[in-house]
Design a protein around this motif. Sequence first.
Motif, PDB file in Angstrom:
ATOM      1  N   LEU A  15      43.995  57.720  41.531  1.00 32.09           N
ATOM      2  CA  LEU A  15      43.680  56.941  40.245  1.00 32.09           C
ATOM      3  C   LEU A  15      42.847  55.929  40.554  1.00 32.09           C
ATOM      4  CD1 LEU A  15      47.140  57.210  38.598  1.00 32.09           C
ATOM      5  CD2 LEU A  15      45.246  58.614  38.138  1.00 32.09           C
ATOM      6  N   ALA A  16      41.862  55.668  39.583  1.00 29.18           N
ATOM      7  CA  ALA A  16      40.820  54.513  39.731  1.00 29.18           C
ATOM      8  C   ALA A  16      41.353  53.344  39.046  1.00 29.18           C
ATOM      9  CB  ALA A  16      39.635  54.808  38.792  1.00 29.18           C
ATOM     10  N   VAL A  17      41.204  52.232  40.046  1.00 31.51           N
ATOM     11  CA  VAL A  17      41.741  50.778  39.772  1.00 31.51           C
ATOM     12  C   VAL A  17      40.910  50.310  38.600  1.00 31.51           C
ATOM     13  CG1 VAL A  17      41.950  48.527  40.737  1.00 31.51           C
ATOM     14  CG2 VAL A  17      42.407  50.516  42.180  1.00 31.51           C
ATOM     15  N   PRO A  18      41.269  49.787  37.761  1.00 36.57           N
ATOM     16  CA  PRO A  18      40.895  49.111  36.549  1.00 36.57           C
ATOM     17  C   PRO A  18      39.966  47.922  37.138  1.00 36.57           C
ATOM     18  CG  PRO A  18      43.177  48.615  36.273  1.00 36.57           C
ATOM     19  CD  PRO A  18      42.849  49.702  37.275  1.00 36.57           C
ATOM     20  N   THR A  19      38.977  47.724  36.323  1.00 37.92           N
ATOM     21  CA  THR A  19      37.984  46.410  36.704  1.00 37.92           C
ATOM     22  C   THR A  19      38.815  45.009  36.530  1.00 37.92           C
ATOM     23  OG1 THR A  19      37.292  46.446  34.610  1.00 37.92           O
ATOM     24  CG2 THR A  19      35.791  47.789  35.936  1.00 37.92           C
ATOM     25  N   SER A  20      39.697  44.916  35.337  1.00 36.25           N
ATOM     26  CA  SER A  20      40.446  43.954  35.411  1.00 36.25           C
ATOM     27  C   SER A  20      41.601  43.943  35.698  1.00 36.25           C
ATOM     28  CB  SER A  20      40.273  43.437  34.011  1.00 36.25           C
ATOM     29  OG  SER A  20      40.913  42.104  33.787  1.00 36.25           O
ATOM     30  N   THR A  21      42.326  44.006  36.795  1.00 31.17           N
ATOM     31  CA  THR A  21      43.867  44.210  37.201  1.00 31.17           C
ATOM     32  C   THR A  21      44.537  43.181  36.657  1.00 31.17           C
ATOM     33  OG1 THR A  21      43.278  45.407  39.580  1.00 31.17           O
ATOM     34  CG2 THR A  21      45.446  44.281  39.210  1.00 31.17           C
ATOM     35  N   GLY A  22      44.168  41.760  36.663  1.00 34.35           N
ATOM     36  CA  GLY A  22      45.003  40.905  36.104  1.00 34.35           C
ATOM     37  C   GLY A  22      45.280  40.882  34.565  1.00 34.35           C
ATOM     38  N   GLN A  23      44.157  41.492  33.946  1.00 33.38           N
ATOM     39  CA  GLN A  23      44.172  41.768  32.365  1.00 33.38           C
ATOM     40  C   GLN A  23      45.418  42.804  32.164  1.00 33.38           C
ATOM     41  OE1 GLN A  23      40.783  42.416  30.524  1.00 33.38           O
ATOM     42  NE2 GLN A  23      41.731  42.461  28.189  1.00 33.38           N
ATOM     43  N   VAL A  24      45.412  43.829  32.901  1.00 31.67           N
ATOM     44  CA  VAL A  24      46.377  45.130  32.672  1.00 31.67           C
ATOM     45  C   VAL A  24      47.819  44.438  32.832  1.00 31.67           C
ATOM     46  CG1 VAL A  24      47.067  47.161  33.422  1.00 31.67           C
ATOM     47  CG2 VAL A  24      44.847  46.765  33.388  1.00 31.67           C
ATOM     48  N   LEU A  25      47.941  43.742  34.075  1.00 34.38           N
ATOM     49  CA  LEU A  25      49.162  43.285  34.313  1.00 34.38           C
ATOM     50  C   LEU A  25      49.939  42.158  33.677  1.00 34.38           C
ATOM     51  CD1 LEU A  25      49.049  43.593  38.330  1.00 34.38           C
ATOM     52  CD2 LEU A  25      50.045  45.070  36.629  1.00 34.38           C
ATOM     53  N   SER A  26      48.883  41.250  33.012  1.00 29.59           N
ATOM     54  CA  SER A  26      49.420  40.236  32.057  1.00 29.59           C
ATOM     55  C   SER A  26      50.280  40.660  30.653  1.00 29.59           C
ATOM     56  CB  SER A  26      48.086  39.516  31.735  1.00 29.59           C
ATOM     57  OG  SER A  26      47.415  40.121  30.776  1.00 29.59           O
ATOM     58  N   LYS A  27      50.386  41.885  30.618  1.00 30.51           N
ATOM     59  CA  LYS A  27      50.947  42.350  29.489  1.00 30.51           C
ATOM     60  C   LYS A  27      52.671  42.320  29.739  1.00 30.51           C
ATOM     61  CE  LYS A  27      47.482  45.365  27.586  1.00 30.51           C
ATOM     62  NZ  LYS A  27      47.093  46.506  27.417  1.00 30.51           N
ATOM     63  N   PHE A  28      53.054  42.210  31.192  1.00 26.80           N
ATOM     64  CA  PHE A  28      54.241  42.312  31.645  1.00 26.80           C
ATOM     65  C   PHE A  28      54.854  40.887  32.207  1.00 26.80           C
ATOM     66  CE2 PHE A  28      52.261  46.382  31.765  1.00 26.80           C
ATOM     67  CZ  PHE A  28      53.197  47.199  30.947  1.00 26.80           C
ATOM     68  N   LYS A  29      55.906  40.525  31.846  1.00 30.31           N
ATOM     69  CA  LYS A  29      56.151  39.074  32.380  1.00 30.31           C
ATOM     70  C   LYS A  29      56.358  39.119  33.664  1.00 30.31           C
ATOM     71  CE  LYS A  29      58.134  37.836  27.689  1.00 30.31           C
ATOM     72  NZ  LYS A  29      59.405  37.344  26.978  1.00 30.31           N
ATOM     73  N   ALA A  72      50.559  45.676  46.316  1.00 28.67           N
ATOM     74  CA  ALA A  72      50.681  46.795  45.314  1.00 28.67           C
ATOM     75  C   ALA A  72      50.118  46.612  43.924  1.00 28.67           C
ATOM     76  CB  ALA A  72      52.308  47.142  45.202  1.00 28.67           C
ATOM     77  N   LYS A  73      49.637  45.355  43.402  1.00 29.26           N
ATOM     78  CA  LYS A  73      49.209  45.036  42.346  1.00 29.26           C
ATOM     79  C   LYS A  73      48.125  46.061  41.723  1.00 29.26           C
ATOM     80  CE  LYS A  73      50.757  40.525  41.982  1.00 29.26           C
ATOM     81  NZ  LYS A  73      50.469  39.016  41.607  1.00 29.26           N
ATOM     82  N   ASP A  74      46.991  46.314  42.549  1.00 26.22           N
ATOM     83  CA  ASP A  74      45.913  47.242  42.209  1.00 26.22           C
ATOM     84  C   ASP A  74      46.288  48.488  41.681  1.00 26.22           C
ATOM     85  OD1 ASP A  74      44.238  45.109  42.553  1.00 26.22           O
ATOM     86  OD2 ASP A  74      43.439  45.634  44.650  1.00 26.22           O
ATOM     87  N   LYS A  75      47.124  49.138  42.610  1.00 25.58           N
ATOM     88  CA  LYS A  75      47.772  50.542  42.397  1.00 25.58           C
ATOM     89  C   LYS A  75      48.649  50.622  41.231  1.00 25.58           C
ATOM     90  CE  LYS A  75      45.479  52.571  45.680  1.00 25.58           C
ATOM     91  NZ  LYS A  75      44.370  53.312  45.516  1.00 25.58           N
ATOM     92  N   MET A  76      49.521  49.447  41.109  1.00 23.63           N
ATOM     93  CA  MET A  76      50.365  49.473  39.787  1.00 23.63           C
ATOM     94  C   MET A  76      49.446  49.366  38.614  1.00 23.63           C
ATOM     95  SD  MET A  76      53.187  49.459  38.331  1.00 23.63           S
ATOM     96  CE  MET A  76      54.534  48.612  39.621  1.00 23.63           C
ATOM     97  N   ALA A  77      48.305  48.760  38.677  1.00 23.32           N
ATOM     98  CA  ALA A  77      47.577  48.517  37.486  1.00 23.32           C
ATOM     99  C   ALA A  77      46.878  49.836  37.360  1.00 23.32           C
ATOM    100  CB  ALA A  77      46.399  47.568  37.790  1.00 23.32           C
TER     101      ALA A  77
END
Length: 318
Positions: free
Chosen positions: A244-258, A267-272
């Motif tokens: 799966l392609a990593v989104p351009t803004s990893t922080g923005q995707v993960l920021s929705k979760f506390k 693991a953050k890039d693959k999690m995003a």
Amino acid sequence: MTNSPNPNRRRRLTADELIAIGVALAGIGTVFFWGLGQKYQPMFQGAMSSLNNDNSNRQVGVLGNRNIYLNRERRTIADSARVETPPSAPSAPPATFVPPIVKTVEVPVVETPKTVVPQVVTPTKVSVVPAFTDVPKQFWAENYINELQKRGILDDFGDGKFDPSKEITRGEYAKMLDRAFADKPVMMATSKFADIPTDYSRKEAIDKSVQLGFMTGYSPTKFFPNQPIPRYQLQISLAKGLKLAVPTSTGQVLSKFKDADRMPKFAKDKMAAAIDAGLIIKDKDTNLLKPVANATRADAAALIYQSLVKEGKIQPQK
């Protein structure tokens, strides 16, 4: 005394006599030169030929044979009556034999139209086994579990039970991956993990999950097949295996979760990438990932189902 004419004296020719002599000489000269211009031919040759060839035409006349004059007249008449024939056209060359052309008539072959039967390709086989007896109605992962169970992806852990809330081990998860992505070919090889016995029932499934990039060992010689799996490892394993392609803004995707900062940084890039593709565990706390909590069998079933939807192999849940 009268002078008498001298008898020895020559008499002079008169003018008339001189003219007569000149005319005679001219005639003789004309005949002479004409004779020189003709081809030599013995006199009366034509008459002699006529006498030798045809005695019946012989007639005696003043000069002996009248055929001389008759033959001359005949030749004159024949020459005047002769019609010059035009030169004949050159004869055409002989015709070359041309063999007859035999035409081959092709008879069209009428093919009977074949009946095309549409084939329905199912990525995973549908089983006829009954639904698990221990998956309650209205359970959050009920539909995911039932659909995967029909396709033979999930194990029956005895007495028709799945025990969805139980923690899933690495070996069990590898077996689910092997069945879900059975269409992906790999070169099967003997595992080098020292903690996997040769008679281990899930050994081939672990080898395949490692070769496809879904899973890795904790070390080159250790896999820990019976160890539980943290939730974040399920999601990053599917992100790696499906590339799966990593989104351009990893922080923005993960920021929705506390609690996104609780997972390891690697693991953050693959999690995003997994979350961006729709691979997420939807439980009561929608704004929590619970990344380090051990995953359950229901968690694994939900994420694998969503992966098959992403691959176009199964219909999404309504």
